[in-house]
Design a protein around this motif. Structure first.
Motif, PDB file in Angstrom:
ATOM      1  N   HIS A 173       0.942  -1.141  -0.046  1.00  0.00           N
ATOM      2  CA  HIS A 173       0.160   0.066  -0.123  1.00  0.00           C
ATOM      3  C   HIS A 173       0.948   1.136   0.032  1.00  0.00           C
ATOM      4  CE1 HIS A 173      -3.334  -2.542   0.680  1.00  0.00           C
ATOM      5  NE2 HIS A 173      -2.857  -3.028   1.945  1.00  0.00           N
ATOM      6  N   THR A 198       1.562   4.395   0.949  1.00  0.00           N
ATOM      7  CA  THR A 198       1.356   5.147   2.321  1.00  0.00           C
ATOM      8  C   THR A 198       2.493   5.941   2.864  1.00  0.00           C
ATOM      9  OG1 THR A 198       1.649   3.701   3.736  1.00  0.00           O
ATOM     10  CG2 THR A 198      -0.535   3.563   2.900  1.00  0.00           C
ATOM     11  N   GLU A 201       3.718   5.471   5.654  1.00  0.00           N
ATOM     12  CA  GLU A 201       4.501   4.412   6.284  1.00  0.00           C
ATOM     13  C   GLU A 201       5.297   3.789   5.517  1.00  0.00           C
ATOM     14  OE1 GLU A 201       1.090   4.890   6.715  1.00  0.00           O
ATOM     15  OE2 GLU A 201       1.320   6.103   8.288  1.00  0.00           O
ATOM     16  N   THR A 202       4.839   3.255   4.152  1.00  0.00           N
ATOM     17  CA  THR A 202       5.593   2.498   3.069  1.00  0.00           C
ATOM     18  C   THR A 202       6.657   3.469   2.613  1.00  0.00           C
ATOM     19  OG1 THR A 202       3.477   1.083   2.574  1.00  0.00           O
ATOM     20  CG2 THR A 202       5.373   1.384   0.847  1.00  0.00           C
ATOM     21  N   LEU A 253      -7.904   1.440   4.466  1.00  0.00           N
ATOM     22  CA  LEU A 253      -7.043   1.890   3.445  1.00  0.00           C
ATOM     23  C   LEU A 253      -7.804   2.689   2.318  1.00  0.00           C
ATOM     24  CD1 LEU A 253      -4.608  -0.853   3.936  1.00  0.00           C
ATOM     25  CD2 LEU A 253      -3.552   1.369   3.682  1.00  0.00           C
ATOM     26  N   GLU A 296      -6.464   6.137   6.112  1.00  0.00           N
ATOM     27  CA  GLU A 296      -5.006   6.107   5.642  1.00  0.00           C
ATOM     28  C   GLU A 296      -4.347   4.961   6.061  1.00  0.00           C
ATOM     29  OE1 GLU A 296      -2.936   9.950   6.863  1.00  0.00           O
ATOM     30  OE2 GLU A 296      -4.816  10.379   7.239  1.00  0.00           O
ATOM     31  N   GLY A 297      -5.007   3.791   6.552  1.00  0.00           N
ATOM     32  CA  GLY A 297      -4.569   2.576   6.882  1.00  0.00           C
ATOM     33  C   GLY A 297      -4.083   2.677   8.261  1.00  0.00           C
ATOM     34  N   HIS A 298      -3.228   1.799   8.898  1.00  0.00           N
ATOM     35  CA  HIS A 298      -2.741   1.917  10.176  1.00  0.00           C
ATOM     36  C   HIS A 298      -1.715   2.842  10.444  1.00  0.00           C
ATOM     37  CE1 HIS A 298      -4.006  -2.166   9.738  1.00  0.00           C
ATOM     38  NE2 HIS A 298      -3.117  -3.095   9.844  1.00  0.00           N
ATOM     39  N   MET A 311       2.876   0.582  12.248  1.00  0.00           N
ATOM     40  CA  MET A 311       3.413   0.066  11.082  1.00  0.00           C
ATOM     41  C   MET A 311       5.194   0.020  11.303  1.00  0.00           C
ATOM     42  SD  MET A 311       1.263  -0.830   9.187  1.00  0.00           S
ATOM     43  CE  MET A 311       2.303  -1.405   7.584  1.00  0.00           C
ATOM     44  N   PHE A 371       7.037  -2.651   9.680  1.00  0.00           N
ATOM     45  CA  PHE A 371       8.159  -2.387   8.787  1.00  0.00           C
ATOM     46  C   PHE A 371       9.745  -2.609   8.974  1.00  0.00           C
ATOM     47  CE2 PHE A 371       4.954   0.229   5.630  1.00  0.00           C
ATOM     48  CZ  PHE A 371       4.375  -0.990   5.251  1.00  0.00           C
TER      49      PHE A 371
HETATM   50  N1  ADE Z   1      -1.607  -1.970   5.791  1.00  0.00           N
HETATM   51  C1  ADE Z   1      -2.196  -1.171   6.667  1.00  0.00           C
HETATM   52  N2  ADE Z   1      -1.966  -0.185   6.984  1.00  0.00           N
HETATM   53  C2  ADE Z   1      -0.883   0.365   6.252  1.00  0.00           C
HETATM   54  C3  ADE Z   1      -0.222   1.416   6.094  1.00  0.00           C
HETATM   55  N3  ADE Z   1      -0.483   2.402   6.913  1.00  0.00           N
HETATM   56  N4  ADE Z   1       0.744   1.549   5.274  1.00  0.00           N
HETATM   57  C4  ADE Z   1       1.106   0.359   4.440  1.00  0.00           C
HETATM   58  N5  ADE Z   1       0.510  -0.922   4.730  1.00  0.00           N
HETATM   59  C5  ADE Z   1      -0.509  -0.759   5.602  1.00  0.00           C
END
Ligand code: ADE
Length: 427
Positions: free
Chosen positions: A60, A62, A64-65, A350, A354-356, A361, A365
């Motif tokens: 995803h 984001t 965080e990614t 998501l 915005e996901g977690h 994360m 990660f």
């Molecule tokens: N999966 C769930 N939340 C996420 C995030 N914030 N970033 C990337 N992958 C996720």
């Protein structure tokens, strides 16, 4: 007049490079909540464990990614990134990674299925030596359509429960062509990300899509795995009456003893105001359930794929449909019975939010980064199997997280260690 943006010079497909500044600001905001990933990045900058690797990531896209990508880049990896879901891409983050970090990203929010797979293929076009997947679409594409690339791949990692299930099926079939670390199964991943991450982000997605008051409402939670447990508890915390549906007898007992009402979906259907699927399986909310739901019932999914709600069946049954609010489609079943589906049954956390949060994360990660380092160190030595996350790496992430939180813990004394290793002691 707006300044004309220069076209990116690296291979990429993103929505709008002019969003890069906002993507950078938000990525830096997330970084402040990701101290463990940052520490690993700093170590990677010195040791370059991924030097010479071309890493294809399907995650995803984001903030965080983006921080994970920076850690992997610091480790010396050449990177390509595509989305693991058509609706989860944050276009500003994609622009930031391309424009400011020189990372090739192929991801646009809201792409159709054809472009989703075109992006996966573009991510594979640089002959990767390593993969990082979330849901197994990249790995499946490699094993079906791009088999010529398989001999060059030293290993891969998998982020999510659904992906690990698919990989284990491939392994059982003798189809898996390189070793993969099941990052999802690390304690520092699923205990926290699946439970507290999904718990909170699913609530976030539902609220952003609907602005509903959950207090006093009946919320039906399908699935009591780590994600379902997390969500059921958060929904209860907001004052909802929570009903759990399950197929696994042990998980069902756990839900009962956690204080939830457990019912078959058909019995829960007329009672629920909001239905949330977190099972990883198909047609968990089916047409015969929908026919029994209250007028205005809301249905959404927080499992990886958009298969948990039988949308095809619903569309065939419905007299009409219309978007009643952004991301909320109302289907008319009869004159006074409607059901409302959020974000087309895609991951609500998501797609509508915005996901977690970054703080959770951070551990997932950090696990991904260390798993990539482990694969690089052990290239050529592993079998074509699904590997658990090495326990010492899992523990290292836990210790780093505790340290970042300023939490100290005790150590076993030599006497305690000896006691735990002995069998002579008894009553
Ligand atoms: N999966 C769930 N939340 C996420 C995030 N914030 N970033 C990337 N992958 C996720």
């Amino acid at each position: 007049m707006a300044k004309k943006q220069a076209k990116p010079t690296i291979p990429c497909d993103i929505a709008d490079p002019s969003l890069a500044a906002e993507g950078r600001r938000r990525t830096e905001w997330a970084a402040a909540e990701m101290p463990v990933t940052r520490q690993i990045m700093e170590q990677f900058r010195r040791t370059k464990p991924l030097k010479g690797h071309r890493l294809a990531a399907c995650l995803h896209v984001t903030t965080e990614t983006a921080n994970l990508m920076l850690a992997l880049k610091a480790g010396g990896a050449e990177l390509r990134l595509c989305a693991s879901n058509p609706l989860s891409t944050q276009n500003d983050v994609a622009a930031h990674l391309v424009k400011h970090q020189g990372i090739s990203v192929f991801a646009i929010h809201g792409v159709n299925n054809r472009d989703y797979y075109r992006h996966i293929n573009a991510t594979l076009d640089f002959n990767p030596t390593m993969t990082m997947d979330d849901g197994c679409d990249l790995v499946t594409t490699l094993h079906t359509k791009r088999r010529n690339l398989l001999p060059g791949i030293a290993g891969g990692t998998e982020e999510t429960t659904t992906g690990v299930i698919r990989l284990r099926a491939m392994e059982a079939d003798g189809a898996l062509a390189y070793p993969v670390v099941a990052v999802n199964d690390a304690m520092t991943k699923h205990f926290f990300d699946n439970r507290y991450g999904t718990g909170q982000s699913t609530i976030d997605g539902i609220l952003r899509a609907t602005n509903l008051l959950l207090a006093g409402r009946t919320v039906v939670v399908a699935g009591y795995g780590w994600c379902g447990r997390g969500f059921a508890n958060r929904a209860r915390g907001l004052g909802a009456h929570v009903i759990v549906t399950e197929v696994d007898p042990t998980k069902a007992i756990e839900a009962v003893m956690d204080g939830f009402r457990v019912l078959p979906m058909l019995d829960a259907a007329p009672l629920g105001d909001v239905f949330v699927t977190l099972t990883g399986d198909i047609n968990v909310v089916d047409v015969h359930h929908m026919k029994k739901m209250k007028d205005g019932a809301i249905i959404c999914n927080s499992g990886h794929f958009d298969v948990e709600i039988n949308l095809k069946g619903l569309k065939a049954l419905a007299k009409s449909s219309r978007e009643v609010r952004r991301g909320v489609t109302e289907y008319e079943l009869s004159r006074n019975r409607h059901v409302r589906v959020l974000v087309d049954g895609r991951l609500v956390n998501l797609s509508a939010a915005e996901g977690h949060p970054a703080a959770v994360m951070d551990m997932s990660f950090a696990d991904q980064s260390l798993a990539a380092e482990y694969l690089a160190k052990n290239a050529g030595k592993l079998k074509n199997s699904v590997y658990p996350m090495p326990v010492e790496l899992d523990e290292r992430v836990a210790r780093l997280k505790l340290k970042s939180l300023g939490v100290a813990i005790d150590k076993l004394t030599p006497e305690q260690k000896a006691y735990l290793a002995s069998y002579e002691h008894g009553t």
